[in-house]
Scaffold this motif. Structure first.
Motif, PDB file in Angstrom:
ATOM      1  N   MET A   5     -16.784 -30.349  18.951  1.00 38.25           N
ATOM      2  CA  MET A   5     -15.447 -30.235  18.422  1.00 38.25           C
ATOM      3  C   MET A   5     -14.913 -28.854  18.786  1.00 38.25           C
ATOM      4  SD  MET A   5     -14.031 -30.445  14.527  1.00 38.25           S
ATOM      5  CE  MET A   5     -14.068 -32.195  14.417  1.00 38.25           C
ATOM      6  N   SER A   6     -13.677 -28.825  19.255  1.00 31.67           N
ATOM      7  CA  SER A   6     -13.082 -27.535  19.614  1.00 31.67           C
ATOM      8  C   SER A   6     -11.795 -27.332  18.817  1.00 31.67           C
ATOM      9  CB  SER A   6     -12.790 -27.471  21.111  1.00 31.67           C
ATOM     10  OG  SER A   6     -11.894 -28.494  21.478  1.00 31.67           O
ATOM     11  N   LEU A   7     -11.766 -26.231  18.089  1.00 25.64           N
ATOM     12  CA  LEU A   7     -10.598 -25.847  17.307  1.00 25.64           C
ATOM     13  C   LEU A   7     -10.186 -24.450  17.742  1.00 25.64           C
ATOM     14  CD1 LEU A   7     -11.944 -26.914  13.808  1.00 25.64           C
ATOM     15  CD2 LEU A   7     -10.443 -28.226  15.301  1.00 25.64           C
ATOM     16  N   PHE A   8      -8.885 -24.250  17.920  1.00 26.22           N
ATOM     17  CA  PHE A   8      -8.384 -22.955  18.349  1.00 26.22           C
ATOM     18  C   PHE A   8      -7.270 -22.512  17.416  1.00 26.22           C
ATOM     19  CE2 PHE A   8     -10.101 -24.889  22.167  1.00 26.22           C
ATOM     20  CZ  PHE A   8     -10.893 -23.869  22.657  1.00 26.22           C
ATOM     21  N   ALA A   9      -7.171 -21.201  17.212  1.00 28.94           N
ATOM     22  CA  ALA A   9      -6.127 -20.648  16.360  1.00 28.94           C
ATOM     23  C   ALA A   9      -5.484 -19.465  17.074  1.00 28.94           C
ATOM     24  CB  ALA A   9      -6.706 -20.190  15.028  1.00 28.94           C
ATOM     25  N   GLY A  10      -4.203 -19.288  16.847  1.00 27.46           N
ATOM     26  CA  GLY A  10      -3.499 -18.156  17.418  1.00 27.46           C
ATOM     27  C   GLY A  10      -2.240 -17.886  16.621  1.00 27.46           C
ATOM     28  N   ASP A  11      -1.869 -16.628  16.553  1.00 27.75           N
ATOM     29  CA  ASP A  11      -0.624 -16.295  15.869  1.00 27.75           C
ATOM     30  C   ASP A  11       0.284 -15.517  16.813  1.00 27.75           C
ATOM     31  OD1 ASP A  11      -2.186 -13.927  15.763  1.00 27.75           O
ATOM     32  OD2 ASP A  11      -0.981 -13.192  14.103  1.00 27.75           O
ATOM     33  N   SER A  12       1.571 -15.664  16.590  1.00 27.01           N
ATOM     34  CA  SER A  12       2.594 -14.994  17.376  1.00 27.01           C
ATOM     35  C   SER A  12       2.389 -15.274  18.868  1.00 27.01           C
ATOM     36  CB  SER A  12       2.607 -13.498  17.057  1.00 27.01           C
ATOM     37  OG  SER A  12       3.782 -12.899  17.546  1.00 27.01           O
ATOM     38  N   ALA A  13       2.241 -14.244  19.675  1.00 25.28           N
ATOM     39  CA  ALA A  13       2.096 -14.439  21.121  1.00 25.28           C
ATOM     40  C   ALA A  13       0.823 -15.209  21.455  1.00 25.28           C
ATOM     41  CB  ALA A  13       2.090 -13.089  21.834  1.00 25.28           C
ATOM     42  N   GLY A  14      -0.230 -15.017  20.681  1.00 25.74           N
ATOM     43  CA  GLY A  14      -1.470 -15.762  20.906  1.00 25.74           C
ATOM     44  C   GLY A  14      -1.278 -17.254  20.698  1.00 25.74           C
ATOM     45  N   GLY A  15      -0.459 -17.610  19.713  1.00 28.20           N
ATOM     46  CA  GLY A  15      -0.159 -19.015  19.473  1.00 28.20           C
ATOM     47  C   GLY A  15       0.664 -19.614  20.597  1.00 28.20           C
ATOM     48  N   LEU A  16       1.599 -18.823  21.122  1.00 29.63           N
ATOM     49  CA  LEU A  16       2.396 -19.304  22.255  1.00 29.63           C
ATOM     50  C   LEU A  16       1.533 -19.475  23.493  1.00 29.63           C
ATOM     51  CD1 LEU A  16       5.666 -17.233  21.769  1.00 29.63           C
ATOM     52  CD2 LEU A  16       5.337 -19.665  21.370  1.00 29.63           C
ATOM     53  N   LEU A  17       0.608 -18.553  23.713  1.00 33.71           N
ATOM     54  CA  LEU A  17      -0.308 -18.660  24.843  1.00 33.71           C
ATOM     55  C   LEU A  17      -1.184 -19.904  24.692  1.00 33.71           C
ATOM     56  CD1 LEU A  17      -1.482 -17.437  27.434  1.00 33.71           C
ATOM     57  CD2 LEU A  17      -3.003 -16.088  25.987  1.00 33.71           C
ATOM     58  N   LEU A  18      -1.686 -20.124  23.503  1.00 33.92           N
ATOM     59  CA  LEU A  18      -2.506 -21.296  23.233  1.00 33.92           C
ATOM     60  C   LEU A  18      -1.720 -22.585  23.453  1.00 33.92           C
ATOM     61  CD1 LEU A  18      -5.172 -22.465  22.247  1.00 33.92           C
ATOM     62  CD2 LEU A  18      -4.394 -22.078  19.913  1.00 33.92           C
ATOM     63  N   THR A  19      -0.463 -22.606  23.052  1.00 35.77           N
ATOM     64  CA  THR A  19       0.393 -23.773  23.278  1.00 35.77           C
ATOM     65  C   THR A  19       0.570 -24.025  24.770  1.00 35.77           C
ATOM     66  OG1 THR A  19       1.588 -23.358  21.227  1.00 35.77           O
ATOM     67  CG2 THR A  19       2.664 -24.766  22.841  1.00 35.77           C
ATOM     68  N   GLY A  20       0.840 -22.976  25.522  1.00 31.91           N
ATOM     69  CA  GLY A  20       1.025 -23.118  26.962  1.00 31.91           C
ATOM     70  C   GLY A  20      -0.225 -23.624  27.656  1.00 31.91           C
ATOM     71  N   VAL A  21      -1.379 -23.106  27.276  1.00 38.23           N
ATOM     72  CA  VAL A  21      -2.631 -23.548  27.880  1.00 38.23           C
ATOM     73  C   VAL A  21      -2.904 -25.007  27.527  1.00 38.23           C
ATOM     74  CG1 VAL A  21      -5.143 -23.227  27.822  1.00 38.23           C
ATOM     75  CG2 VAL A  21      -3.649 -21.248  28.020  1.00 38.23           C
ATOM     76  N   THR A  22      -2.613 -25.408  26.301  1.00 35.46           N
ATOM     77  CA  THR A  22      -2.821 -26.793  25.889  1.00 35.46           C
ATOM     78  C   THR A  22      -1.908 -27.736  26.665  1.00 35.46           C
ATOM     79  OG1 THR A  22      -3.495 -26.071  23.683  1.00 35.46           O
ATOM     80  CG2 THR A  22      -2.841 -28.366  23.924  1.00 35.46           C
ATOM     81  N   ILE A  23      -0.646 -27.348  26.847  1.00 33.84           N
ATOM     82  CA  ILE A  23       0.277 -28.175  27.634  1.00 33.84           C
ATOM     83  C   ILE A  23      -0.215 -28.293  29.067  1.00 33.84           C
ATOM     84  CG2 ILE A  23       2.614 -28.264  28.596  1.00 33.84           C
ATOM     85  CD1 ILE A  23       3.587 -27.068  25.914  1.00 33.84           C
ATOM     86  N   LEU A  24      -0.707 -27.195  29.622  1.00 31.81           N
ATOM     87  CA  LEU A  24      -1.248 -27.227  30.982  1.00 31.81           C
ATOM     88  C   LEU A  24      -2.466 -28.153  31.060  1.00 31.81           C
ATOM     89  CD1 LEU A  24      -0.972 -26.112  33.847  1.00 31.81           C
ATOM     90  CD2 LEU A  24      -2.441 -24.214  33.147  1.00 31.81           C
ATOM     91  N   CYS A  25      -3.334 -28.117  30.060  1.00 33.13           N
ATOM     92  CA  CYS A  25      -4.490 -29.021  30.021  1.00 33.13           C
ATOM     93  C   CYS A  25      -4.038 -30.480  30.009  1.00 33.13           C
ATOM     94  CB  CYS A  25      -5.353 -28.734  28.797  1.00 33.13           C
ATOM     95  SG  CYS A  25      -6.293 -27.205  28.893  1.00 33.13           S
ATOM     96  N   ILE A  26      -3.012 -30.782  29.245  1.00 36.88           N
ATOM     97  CA  ILE A  26      -2.487 -32.150  29.200  1.00 36.88           C
ATOM     98  C   ILE A  26      -1.982 -32.555  30.572  1.00 36.88           C
ATOM     99  CG2 ILE A  26      -0.635 -33.592  28.277  1.00 36.88           C
ATOM    100  CD1 ILE A  26      -0.916 -31.932  25.656  1.00 36.88           C
ATOM    101  N   GLU A  27      -1.223 -31.673  31.230  1.00 42.85           N
ATOM    102  CA  GLU A  27      -0.660 -31.981  32.549  1.00 42.85           C
ATOM    103  C   GLU A  27      -1.745 -32.164  33.605  1.00 42.85           C
ATOM    104  OE1 GLU A  27       2.050 -28.768  33.266  1.00 42.85           O
ATOM    105  OE2 GLU A  27       3.599 -29.631  31.980  1.00 42.85           O
ATOM    106  N   LEU A  28      -2.841 -31.408  33.498  1.00 40.53           N
ATOM    107  CA  LEU A  28      -3.905 -31.467  34.495  1.00 40.53           C
ATOM    108  C   LEU A  28      -4.994 -32.490  34.162  1.00 40.53           C
ATOM    109  CD1 LEU A  28      -4.346 -27.653  35.230  1.00 40.53           C
ATOM    110  CD2 LEU A  28      -3.122 -29.349  36.606  1.00 40.53           C
ATOM    111  N   GLY A  29      -4.892 -33.110  33.001  1.00 37.38           N
ATOM    112  CA  GLY A  29      -5.876 -34.101  32.605  1.00 37.38           C
ATOM    113  C   GLY A  29      -7.193 -33.508  32.131  1.00 37.38           C
ATOM    114  N   VAL A  30      -7.154 -32.247  31.705  1.00 39.81           N
ATOM    115  CA  VAL A  30      -8.342 -31.571  31.182  1.00 39.81           C
ATOM    116  C   VAL A  30      -8.440 -31.871  29.694  1.00 39.81           C
ATOM    117  CG1 VAL A  30      -9.396 -29.301  30.828  1.00 39.81           C
ATOM    118  CG2 VAL A  30      -8.103 -29.750  32.910  1.00 39.81           C
ATOM    119  N   ARG A  31      -9.659 -31.928  29.174  1.00 38.23           N
ATOM    120  CA  ARG A  31      -9.852 -32.207  27.745  1.00 38.23           C
ATOM    121  C   ARG A  31      -9.085 -31.181  26.907  1.00 38.23           C
ATOM    122  NH1 ARG A  31     -13.190 -30.639  23.575  1.00 38.23           N
ATOM    123  NH2 ARG A  31     -13.790 -32.279  22.136  1.00 38.23           N
TER     124      ARG A  31
END
Length: 70
Positions: free
Chosen positions: A1-27
């Motif tokens: 199980m993978s859980l990630f947390a981020g606040d402010s800019a870290g949260g935005l970075l985490l959102t961007g990486v997650t969207i990129l994972c969705i686009e690339l078909g990565v878990r």
């Protein structure tokens, strides 16, 4: 199980990486905890975007080039 947390800019970075994972078909993470991450995921005029036009540190053309805009 993978859980990630981020606040402010870290949260935005985490959102961007997650969207990129969705686009690339990565878990994607099983859970995200995003704290104080104001997001506008569609192109629209907002006060922050208008202020970015006059940013003395990152000129708008450089920002647009980084984001893939014209």
């Amino acid at each position: 199980m993978s859980l990630f947390a981020g606040d402010s800019a870290g949260g935005l970075l985490l959102t961007g990486v997650t969207i990129l994972c969705i686009e690339l078909g990565v878990r994607i993470p099983d859970g995200l905890l995003l704290i104080y991450t104001p997001q506008l995921l569609e192109p629209a005029i907002s006060p922050a975007r208008l202020l970015s036009l006059a940013d003395p540190l990152i000129p708008y053309p450089a920002l647009a080039a980084c984001l893939g805009g014209n």
